[in-house]
Design an enzyme around this catalytic site. Structure first.
Site, short mmCIF file in Angstrom:
data_model
loop_
_atom_site.label_atom_id
_atom_site.label_comp_id
_atom_site.label_asym_id
_atom_site.label_seq_id
_atom_site.Cartn_x
_atom_site.Cartn_y
_atom_site.Cartn_z
N GLN A 160 -114.08 -51.80 16.57
CA GLN A 160 -113.34 -51.76 18.25
C GLN A 160 -115.12 -51.45 19.08
O GLN A 160 -115.62 -50.91 18.65
CB GLN A 160 -112.75 -51.37 17.75
CG GLN A 160 -111.04 -51.53 17.47
CD GLN A 160 -110.02 -50.12 17.67
OE1 GLN A 160 -109.89 -49.21 17.94
NE2 GLN A 160 -108.84 -51.28 19.06
N THR A 161 -115.25 -53.22 19.37
CA THR A 161 -116.79 -53.20 19.90
C THR A 161 -116.60 -51.95 21.11
O THR A 161 -117.55 -51.47 22.42
CB THR A 161 -117.61 -54.52 20.43
OG1 THR A 161 -116.30 -54.96 21.03
CG2 THR A 161 -117.56 -55.25 19.31
N CYS A 162 -115.17 -52.29 21.98
CA CYS A 162 -114.89 -51.45 23.32
C CYS A 162 -115.18 -50.14 23.04
O CYS A 162 -116.17 -48.91 23.84
CB CYS A 162 -113.85 -51.96 23.99
SG CYS A 162 -113.69 -53.37 24.57
N PHE A 163 -114.87 -49.12 21.64
CA PHE A 163 -114.93 -47.51 21.52
C PHE A 163 -116.31 -47.65 20.80
O PHE A 163 -115.86 -46.23 20.48
CB PHE A 163 -113.52 -48.13 21.28
CG PHE A 163 -112.53 -47.94 22.53
CD1 PHE A 163 -112.74 -47.07 24.03
CD2 PHE A 163 -111.81 -49.03 22.60
CE1 PHE A 163 -111.44 -47.50 24.95
CE2 PHE A 163 -110.79 -49.85 22.99
CZ PHE A 163 -110.99 -49.32 24.02
N GLY A 200 -116.51 -53.27 25.44
CA GLY A 200 -118.00 -54.36 23.88
C GLY A 200 -117.06 -55.86 24.64
O GLY A 200 -118.54 -56.42 24.33
#
Length: 629
Positions: free
Chosen positions: A582-585, A294
């Site tokens: 959750q931008t990473c996921f 993210g």
């Protein structure tokens, strides 16, 4: 068949030249000239017999339209062209797909036969691509002033130093290369993308993996940046030098100043990063977030798109943006005012960021016009491209063209200078120096040509600098394989957020009671997205993934979009809570909202006001220091 014959005759010519056989050389060249005539006849619309009914004829333009349709249907289904069913194309024709155009009037059997021919052609081209000479000089020219070339009305291609080429596509060099380039509109996008990815992979800088797969490799540096001091509201109040220094763009430039070219071609995927390739790890000073993809994507979104288009002024709205009833009012162009060496270096660094983003399958949503994309794929620009960004100049040139000789003689040079930034014709005298010649009916055409060239070539220095930076991270000589439209999608993605595409890659946390496709609050969510305009939808995608554009097809998503249940604190009185992400996921935690309107309002507030990422924590002692040194 023409391409196959060209290849055979080219090989014969090479052998004849090696053997010094003048007669065979002459025969081979004559055969190649004849084949070139056949190819030019085809590529300019030469089709079947003239006595055929219009619906039974087939032209080069029909082929181009069918290729565009195949590209779109392949993206919709997430399949390669060779795995496409003929019925998929027929269904698109019957459904009146927006890209079908005049193909809907063609007999289905003719369309299917032509599709089979294009598939065979693409198979042959795919085999030839590794052997085509794509040196920069072949496609971008050798002009010392830059890469922009102008298509004259007589078909010649000229640069600002007066060089010209008779090639309609502006591509010189080996016969096979130039002819493949002239037919690139008939090569499926996925044929090109497949070859492009092979070349990108072959030019990748090796990263030594760590002994423990959960550790970061030593070859991948950590870059610290401070988004707090780079807040746009703060940057707007600062002087130009401080604004550049404190921006994320400036911080990234300082942090990477010691990188060699190979560092811009690093690619590493950590086991914890959900497939996101990277060249560095991001540490946001003052924010409690670990970079699992993210923050990495967010850096490119801000440093390569938001800041250059706003506070840094590397890009500016095109002249049409202020003209009522004009086209492309939302397009931006490179700022060519007050050019300096430092500004060109900044533009080159922007090219590096965009190139690195492309290498790692990230799209930078720059809304650039054909006046930019055409030179980047080795094509000449013309008056239509000028009108697409500056209708005012084009309208004034048309007015001058329509004047009678007496009216031309009466024109006020001051008015011309104010309107067109030129009032006379520049000519080289017998002394070799440039001289001014007053505008007259006799030299009006040359005056119009010079004004046209001045505006079309205004971006030459910055666009050449941008391409230089781009070529640091990706193999720029291969860009001319693409059409202008394809390159824009490759680097920037599609501006429209396709909700149906997003639904296809969505999975629901069914382990949580009440979270499924048919749940009321899930239906409210999709209805709320439908209610948003494209800008708001882009903000939502940025909120959940740290990028504002979606991949172009189902098979290009590195991970699915996940909708989870609300966080523990939001289970009671859900209407009082905001969604979180959750931008990473690529994950959204959605409260059980009671209505579509409540869901819409809470989503809108969250996506427009979230400034830090994930589970933020207070770490204010570092907030005032910019990243890098």
């Amino acid at each position: 068949q023409i391409i196959i014959n060209i290849q055979a005759r080219q090989e014969e010519l090479y052998r004849a030249q090696e053997n010094g056989d003048e007669e065979a050389i002459a025969n081979s060249r004559a055969a190649l000239d004849s084949l070139q005539d056949d190819l030019e006849h085809y590529s300019t619309g030469g089709g079947l017999a003239e006595d055929c009914a219009p619906s039974d004829t087939w032209t080069f333009e029909d082929d181009k339209l069918l290729v565009v349709l195949v590209n779109l249907v392949c993206d919709e289904h997430g399949v390669e062209p060779q795995n496409l069913q003929a019925s998929d194309i027929i269904d698109a024709l019957d459904a009146g797909h927006s890209e079908c155009g005049r193909l809907m009037a063609k007999p289905h059997d003719l369309v299917v036969v032509r599709l089979a021919l294009l598939l065979a052609f693409n198979l042959r081209v795919g085999q030839l691509l590794p052997y085509i000479d794509l040196e920069p000089a072949q496609c971008f020219g050798t002009s010392p002033t830059g890469i922009i070339r102008v298509a004259e009305r007589d078909g010649r291609i000229t640069s600002s130093v007066g060089g010209s080429s008779g090639m309609a596509g502006g591509v010189a060099g080996p016969v096979l290369t130039s002819w493949i380039m002239s037919l690139k509109w008939l090569v499926f996008k996925r044929t090109k993308i497949g070859f492009w990815r092979e070349v990108v992979k072959a030019t990748e800088t090796y990263v030594s993996p760590p002994l423990d797969e959960y550790e970061r490799p030593g070859d991948v540096p950590i870059i610290k940046v401070n988004r707090i001091v780079a807040n746009p509201s703060t940057l707007k109040t600062q002087l130009s030098a401080d604004r550049m220094k404190n921006s994320l763009f400036g911080q990234m430039k300082r942090n990477t100043s010691s990188w060699g070219d190979s560092a811009w071609r690093r690619s590493y995927v950590d086991i914890q990063d959900a497939g996101q390739e990277r060249a560095f790890v991001v540490k946001f000073i003052g924010e409690g977030v670990d970079d699992h993809g993210g923050p990495y994507r967010a850096v490119f979104e801000t440093a390569a798109y938001e800041e250059p288009s706003t506070v840094l002024g590397l890009l500016k709205p095109c002249p049409n943006s202020t003209q009522a009833n004009s086209v492309n009012r939302d397009k931006v162009v490179f700022d060519t005012d007050n050019l300096s060496v430092a500004r060109l270096r900044d533009v080159s660094f922007l090219g590096k960021l965009v190139g690195l983003a492309c290498r790692h399958s990230l799209m930078v949503p720059l809304n650039l016009p054909s006046l930019v994309w055409k030179p980047l794929v080795g094509l000449p620009v013309d008056r239509k491209d000028l009108r697409a960004v500056d209708m005012g100049i084009d309208d004034m040139l048309r007015s001058v063209e329509r004047l009678t000789p007496d009216q031309v003689a009466e024109l006020d040079p001051t008015d011309l200078q104010n309107a067109l930034h030129q009032s006379c014709v520049m000519k080289v005298g017998t002394d070799g120096l440039m001289h001014e010649e007053p505008l007259s009916p006799a030299n009006r055409a040359e005056f119009i040509r010079q004004v046209e060239h001045r505006h079309l070539e205004a971006m030459n220095p910055v666009l050449t600098a941008f391409l230089t930076g781009l070529g640091t991270a990706v193999p720029a000589p291969f860009l001319p394989l693409f059409t202008p439209e394809e390159l824009e999608v490759l680097l920037c993605g599609k501006p429209e957020i396709d909700i149906e595409l997003l639904k296809k890659v969505t999975e629901y946390d069914t382990a949580t009671e009440g979270v499924n496709e048919d749940a009321p609050h899930i239906k409210y969510f999709w209805a709320a997205l439908e209610q948003m305009d494209q800008a708001q939808r882009a903000n939502f995608i940025n909120f959940v993934s740290a990028r504002s554009r979606l991949p172009n097809s189902v098979d290009e998503f590195p991970m699915n979009f996940k909708i989870q249940g609300p966080k523990p604190g939001a289970k009671n009185e859900p209407d009082k809570h905001l969604p979180s992400s959750q931008t990473c996921f690529f994950t959204l935690s959605l409260p059980f909202y009671s209505s579509q309107q409540v869901c819409y309002q809470r989503l809108l507030y969250a996506i427009e006001n979230a400034t830090t990422m994930d589970d933020d924590f207070t770490n204010r002692e570092e907030w005032g220091s910019g990243g890098g040194s």
